[in-house]
Scaffold this motif. Sequence first.
Motif, mmCIF file in Angstrom:
data_model
loop_
_atom_site.group_PDB
_atom_site.id
_atom_site.type_symbol
_atom_site.label_atom_id
_atom_site.label_comp_id
_atom_site.label_asym_id
_atom_site.label_seq_id
_atom_site.Cartn_x
_atom_site.Cartn_y
_atom_site.Cartn_z
ATOM 1 N N THR A 36 42.725 36.427 49.051
ATOM 2 C CA THR A 36 41.306 36.157 49.294
ATOM 3 C C THR A 36 41.038 34.724 48.881
ATOM 4 O O THR A 36 41.383 34.329 47.771
ATOM 5 C CB THR A 36 40.441 37.130 48.457
ATOM 6 O OG1 THR A 36 40.855 38.458 48.762
ATOM 7 C CG2 THR A 36 38.958 36.956 48.760
ATOM 8 N N GLN A 69 40.909 41.633 53.530
ATOM 9 C CA GLN A 69 42.351 41.396 53.659
ATOM 10 C C GLN A 69 43.053 41.565 52.318
ATOM 11 O O GLN A 69 42.581 41.083 51.281
ATOM 12 C CB GLN A 69 42.562 39.974 54.174
ATOM 13 C CG GLN A 69 43.877 39.838 54.905
ATOM 14 C CD GLN A 69 44.151 38.395 55.261
ATOM 15 O OE1 GLN A 69 43.273 37.549 55.234
ATOM 16 N NE2 GLN A 69 45.396 38.123 55.573
ATOM 17 N N ASP A 114 33.636 40.170 46.539
ATOM 18 C CA ASP A 114 35.091 40.047 46.342
ATOM 19 C C ASP A 114 35.415 38.569 46.156
ATOM 20 O O ASP A 114 35.216 37.772 47.068
ATOM 21 C CB ASP A 114 35.795 40.615 47.588
ATOM 22 C CG ASP A 114 37.306 40.616 47.457
ATOM 23 O OD1 ASP A 114 37.813 40.450 46.334
ATOM 24 O OD2 ASP A 114 37.973 40.788 48.495
ATOM 25 N N SER A 138 40.431 43.229 46.457
ATOM 26 C CA SER A 138 40.078 43.504 47.864
ATOM 27 C C SER A 138 40.389 44.956 48.221
ATOM 28 O O SER A 138 39.656 45.580 48.995
ATOM 29 C CB SER A 138 40.831 42.552 48.787
ATOM 30 O OG SER A 138 40.517 41.219 48.459
#
Length: 259
Positions: A166, A152, A184, A139
């Motif tokens: 994630t 995040q 991601d 991320s």
Amino acid sequence: MAGRICISPCAPADDGCSVESIEPRRNLLERIDARGRAEPVAANIDCLAIVAAVEPVPDWFLVDRYWAGALLKDIAAVLIVNKCDLAIDSLRSELANYRALGLACLEVASLTGAGIPELREALADQVTLLVGQSGVGKSSIVNALTPDAAAQTAELTRDTEGRHTTTTARWYHLRSGVDSAIVDAPGVRDFAPPASIVCAAERGFVEIHRFGLDCRFNDCRHLQEPGCAVRAAVSSERITARRYESYRRLYRLYERLAP
Ligand SMILES: Nc1nc2c(ncn2[C@@H]2O[C@H](COP(=O)(O)OP(=O)(O)OP(=O)(O)O)[C@@H](O)[C@H]2O)c(=O)[nH]1
Ligand SMILES: [Mg+2]
Ligand SMILES: [Zn+2]
């Protein structure tokens, strides 16, 4: 997991849109679950970017299996070594081996921005799926590549280790146009492609395949068979013991899951 869909907006009074068509998938990356059944990971991927870092300690077997998964589906693969602001000497010999085997390895530090312009260039005009262990910085790489992404991220601490920051795959555009994007994915502890060991040996491990052509028996599994060119290459260190162990572990996994 569907392929791409074409939608058109409904009348202005309506909020929604209608699905016009569903295009066929170009490809599908799959993994096997604990019972050996294939489950989808992602569709329509041009490149599998396997992310590793000096911390958490790399799981090279996981890297091997992701690479094998990409090779088995004819999907391009690249190894991104993140956190290069930290000393990465301990990774050098594995990286040299991967490079010698033909796997491109890009060294970056999402924290400092080192190598990020080159990575952006390498991933342009394709759909790239970022995979790897939790905490390697997938991320953070998305955020470095696309500053508006605000994906995040989380500190690696004893408390959070093992938890995944994630939790669902998310798609971020790299440039305008649908064909330039980065996905991601949540971190994983394990991954194995659905395949038979014969397939995995032939197509998932490039050096096992190369040396295996010289084995005495066509159906050599490269375990105990006489005249095995793969084991001879391991003895003479032309195949690393680590990669051969990776092949054997995958062999044992498929053997365990075989009906
Ligand atoms: N030193 C250093 N730390 C980094 C770098 N990139 C990311 N990190 C740190 O690594 C930790 C994990 O980063 P994330 O981006 O959340 O990792 P992730 O791979 O997305 O993890 P999951 O979502 O759990 O799979 C955070 O504390 C980041 O600040 C880097 O280039 N250098
Ligand atoms: Mg993440
Ligand atoms: Zn053999």
